[in-house]
Design a protein around this motif. Structure first.
Motif, short mmCIF file in Angstrom:
data_model
loop_
_atom_site.label_atom_id
_atom_site.label_comp_id
_atom_site.label_asym_id
_atom_site.label_seq_id
_atom_site.Cartn_x
_atom_site.Cartn_y
_atom_site.Cartn_z
N ILE A 170 -21.80 -36.84 -32.94
CA ILE A 170 -22.92 -36.70 -32.01
C ILE A 170 -22.73 -37.65 -30.83
O ILE A 170 -22.54 -38.86 -31.01
N GLY A 171 -22.79 -37.11 -29.62
CA GLY A 171 -22.62 -37.91 -28.42
C GLY A 171 -23.90 -38.63 -28.04
O GLY A 171 -24.73 -38.09 -27.31
N VAL A 172 -24.08 -39.85 -28.54
CA VAL A 172 -25.28 -40.63 -28.26
C VAL A 172 -25.12 -41.37 -26.94
O VAL A 172 -25.98 -41.32 -26.07
N GLN A 173 -24.01 -42.10 -26.81
CA GLN A 173 -23.66 -42.92 -25.63
C GLN A 173 -24.58 -44.14 -25.49
O GLN A 173 -24.13 -45.26 -25.49
N ASP A 174 -25.87 -43.93 -25.34
CA ASP A 174 -26.86 -45.01 -25.22
C ASP A 174 -28.23 -44.36 -25.37
O ASP A 174 -28.40 -43.20 -25.02
N PHE A 175 -29.18 -45.10 -25.91
CA PHE A 175 -30.53 -44.55 -26.03
C PHE A 175 -31.44 -44.93 -24.87
O PHE A 175 -32.55 -44.42 -24.76
N ASN A 176 -30.98 -45.83 -24.01
CA ASN A 176 -31.86 -46.30 -22.94
C ASN A 176 -32.03 -45.25 -21.85
O ASN A 176 -31.03 -44.73 -21.33
N PRO A 177 -33.25 -44.91 -21.47
CA PRO A 177 -33.48 -43.84 -20.49
C PRO A 177 -32.93 -44.16 -19.09
O PRO A 177 -32.55 -43.25 -18.36
N ILE A 178 -32.87 -45.44 -18.73
CA ILE A 178 -32.33 -45.82 -17.42
C ILE A 178 -30.83 -45.52 -17.36
O ILE A 178 -30.32 -44.95 -16.39
N VAL A 179 -30.13 -45.88 -18.42
CA VAL A 179 -28.69 -45.62 -18.50
C VAL A 179 -28.43 -44.12 -18.56
O VAL A 179 -27.55 -43.59 -17.86
N LEU A 180 -29.19 -43.43 -19.40
CA LEU A 180 -29.00 -41.98 -19.52
C LEU A 180 -29.25 -41.27 -18.19
O LEU A 180 -28.55 -40.31 -17.85
N ALA A 181 -30.21 -41.75 -17.43
CA ALA A 181 -30.54 -41.10 -16.15
C ALA A 181 -29.39 -41.23 -15.16
O ALA A 181 -29.01 -40.26 -14.49
N ILE A 182 -28.79 -42.42 -15.07
CA ILE A 182 -27.75 -42.62 -14.06
C ILE A 182 -26.45 -41.90 -14.42
O ILE A 182 -25.66 -41.55 -13.54
N ILE A 183 -26.23 -41.64 -15.72
CA ILE A 183 -25.04 -40.88 -16.10
C ILE A 183 -25.36 -39.39 -16.29
O ILE A 183 -24.51 -38.63 -16.75
N ASN A 184 -26.58 -39.01 -15.93
CA ASN A 184 -27.00 -37.60 -15.96
C ASN A 184 -26.89 -37.00 -17.37
O ASN A 184 -26.44 -35.86 -17.55
N ARG A 185 -27.34 -37.78 -18.34
CA ARG A 185 -27.31 -37.34 -19.73
C ARG A 185 -28.75 -37.10 -20.17
O ARG A 185 -29.58 -38.02 -20.15
N HIS A 186 -29.04 -35.89 -20.62
CA HIS A 186 -30.42 -35.52 -20.93
C HIS A 186 -30.58 -35.30 -22.44
O HIS A 186 -30.21 -34.25 -22.98
N GLN A 187 -31.11 -36.31 -23.11
CA GLN A 187 -31.34 -36.24 -24.55
C GLN A 187 -32.31 -37.34 -24.93
O GLN A 187 -32.55 -38.27 -24.16
N THR A 188 -32.84 -37.26 -26.14
CA THR A 188 -33.81 -38.25 -26.61
C THR A 188 -33.43 -38.75 -27.99
O THR A 188 -32.62 -38.13 -28.71
N TYR A 189 -34.02 -39.86 -28.35
CA TYR A 189 -33.82 -40.40 -29.70
C TYR A 189 -34.28 -39.39 -30.74
O TYR A 189 -33.63 -39.20 -31.78
N GLU A 190 -35.39 -38.74 -30.47
CA GLU A 190 -35.93 -37.76 -31.43
C GLU A 190 -34.95 -36.63 -31.67
O GLU A 190 -34.81 -36.15 -32.81
N GLN A 191 -34.25 -36.20 -30.62
CA GLN A 191 -33.26 -35.13 -30.79
C GLN A 191 -32.09 -35.60 -31.65
O GLN A 191 -31.61 -34.86 -32.52
N VAL A 192 -31.65 -36.82 -31.41
CA VAL A 192 -30.54 -37.37 -32.21
C VAL A 192 -30.97 -37.52 -33.67
O VAL A 192 -30.22 -37.16 -34.59
N ALA A 193 -32.17 -38.02 -33.88
CA ALA A 193 -32.67 -38.22 -35.24
C ALA A 193 -32.79 -36.88 -35.97
O ALA A 193 -32.37 -36.74 -37.13
N HIS A 194 -33.34 -35.87 -35.28
CA HIS A 194 -33.48 -34.55 -35.91
C HIS A 194 -32.12 -33.98 -36.26
O HIS A 194 -31.93 -33.43 -37.36
N LEU A 195 -31.18 -34.08 -35.33
CA LEU A 195 -29.85 -33.53 -35.55
C LEU A 195 -29.17 -34.20 -36.74
O LEU A 195 -28.55 -33.55 -37.58
N THR A 196 -29.33 -35.51 -36.83
CA THR A 196 -28.73 -36.27 -37.93
C THR A 196 -29.35 -35.86 -39.27
O THR A 196 -28.63 -35.56 -40.24
N HIS A 197 -30.67 -35.85 -39.33
CA HIS A 197 -31.35 -35.52 -40.59
C HIS A 197 -31.08 -34.07 -41.01
O HIS A 197 -30.86 -33.78 -42.19
#
Length: 454
Positions: A170-197
């Motif tokens: 799973i491509g997490v990269q970082d959970f911080n929204p500021i970092v995700l915004a500048i690298i144009n990565r659109h995902q949330t912690y909830e999505q990662v958690a759901h995918l994992t479970h």
């Protein structure tokens, strides 16, 4: 980490997923006939003994993650899926003609990208069934895929599970929204958690997270928060690697500047924060940039000294023949490499003519093979030796001379016929490998070619 050592050795260098590295491959690639002979020879050795590995590059993404250094094609047109899968299956049929009457035994399949889950669950099943329908599946086969948490659905998980997949990265990269915004990565912690479970609920036995340090706008406190969430979800293994800033290769990285990146001190603090958190949580250092729980097969492989590294990164599976399918994929017969055409259109044209889409390649010399073995040993076991004739060439002794300063800095230990990287030196494993890189020393790059080693 000692700051003086960091500044001293933090220079541009390869990541050594191969030796020679791609920029130093021979100018003229192997011919169709010579590559087919290399494949045939490797297949005869590999297939019945250990099976063969397949890597499929699926380059399409709906949006560009600006940090990414992979070969991608940005589109929202999902009509491209059918044509691309047809081309990959035709390429696979070309390899079948090389194998002759012997069925390939598939030991490993990995889907990389791009975004493999750009493709619909139905099309991914069609791809895998097309690859495996005339092959045998090794009893210890391992199938894995890279998943974007923003678009990987429960249907994707189930469809791939049904055709043999048990590993997900799973491509997490970082959970911080500021970092995700500048690298144009659109995902949330909830999505990662759901995918994992959900993956674990379905029956996936290995979950990997990719985490990147050194990203634009990233801070130590952001990494601390990210690792807290990672540890809470407890993936089996983690690839914790340095952002490679190569805007001369990937223009998307010009959407921010070097001023947005953490400087060397801050980057190292970010890394140390992440590493310390993982170690406190019970993760073990595996090779370069990888961590795993003691129950994970990657950790077990390292303790048993059978860890392997190839174009897909670290793996506990080693086969002599790795076939790369799709645009830009790289294949490895141990005696040679080839890379497919990078542009999807060029890839299609070559496949349509009934020829393997070879864009570049390299046939290894004896010295190449000796040095490759040592670099692979260093990248997987942090040590190497040269007691046997097949482990020695003149360049080995030149490498030892080049490493005198690293030995004085206690980053390595040199004994008769043996070199070992110390605990402190593990952060500089790429620098140690560079000493063995004869082709790099023969032609030192005069312009930016590689990312920083640390």
């Amino acid at each position: 980490m000692d700051k003086d050592l960091l500044f001293k050795y933090n220079t541009p260098g390869p990541r050594y997923t191969s030796y020679p590295t791609v920029p130093y491959w021979q100018k003229t690639p192997p011919t169709q006939a010579s590559w087919q002979n290399l494949v045939k020879n490797a297949f005869s050795i590999s297939n019945q003994k250990e099976g063969i590995s397949l890597y499929v590059h699926l380059p399409f993404c709906e949006s560009l993650c600006t940090y990414c250094g992979c070969n991608t094609r940005i589109t929202i047109n999902h009509a491209v899926e059918t044509k691309y899968i047809n081309a990959v299956l035709k390429e696979w049929s070309l390899y079948f003609s090389i194998f002759g009457n012997e069925k390939p035994v598939i030991r490993e399949i990995h889907l990389g990208g791009g975004t493999p889950t750009f493709f619909s669950p139905e099309n991914l099943q069609r791809l895998i069934k097309g690859l495996t329908e005339k092959a045998e599946i090794h009893p210890k086969a391992q199938f894995g895929f890279e998943a974007h948490p923003g678009n990987t659905t429960d249907e994707h998980l189930m469809a791939l599970y049904e055709v043999g997949f048990r590993r997900i990265s799973i491509g997490v990269q970082d959970f911080n929204p500021i970092v995700l915004a500048i690298i144009n990565r659109h995902q949330t912690y909830e999505q990662v958690a759901h995918l994992t479970h959900k993956a674990r609920e379905i029956g996936y036995t290995s979950v990997n997270y990719d985490i990147v340090y050194g990203l634009p706008q990233q801070k130590t406190c952001y990494m601390m928060e990210t690792m807290f969430k990672v540890i809470k979800l407890k993936p089996d293994r983690i690839a914790f690697y340095s952002y490679a800033h190569v805007p001369w290769i990937k223009p998307g990285q010009r959407s921010y500047t070097e001023l947005d990146l953490p400087d060397a001190d801050k980057k190292m603090a970010i890394y140390e924060t992440g590493r310390n958190a993982l170690e406190l949580a019970g993760y073990k250092d595996i090779g370069m940039d990888h961590f795993a729980l003691e129950t994970d097969e990657l950790y077990i492989a390292q303790t048993e000294k059978r860890l392997h590294r190839n174009f897909m990164g670290y793996t506990d599976t080693r086969t002599r023949l790795l076939i790369g399918l799709g645009a830009s994929s790289i294949s490895d017969t141990w005696d040679g490499y080839i890379q497919n055409e990078k542009r999807v259109e060029d890839y299609y044209k070559r496949i349509a003519t009934g020829e393997l889409p070879i864009a570049k390649g390299h046939e290894l010399t004896r010295d190449d093979q000796v040095l490759r073995r040592h670099i692979l040993n260093l990248m997987t076991n942090f040590e190497t030796s040269w007691r046997q004739p097949e482990e020695v060439c003149d360049e080995v002794y030149k490498a030892i001379e080049r490493l005198a300063e690293m030995e004085m800095d206690e980053l390595i230990s040199i004994e008769p016929y043996r070199l070992r990287i110390t605990e402190t030196g593990k952060a500089f494993v790429r620098n140690v490998c560079m000493a063995f890189d004869a082709r790099l020393w023969e032609d030192v790059p005069q312009s930016a070619l590689f990312s920083q080693t640390v």
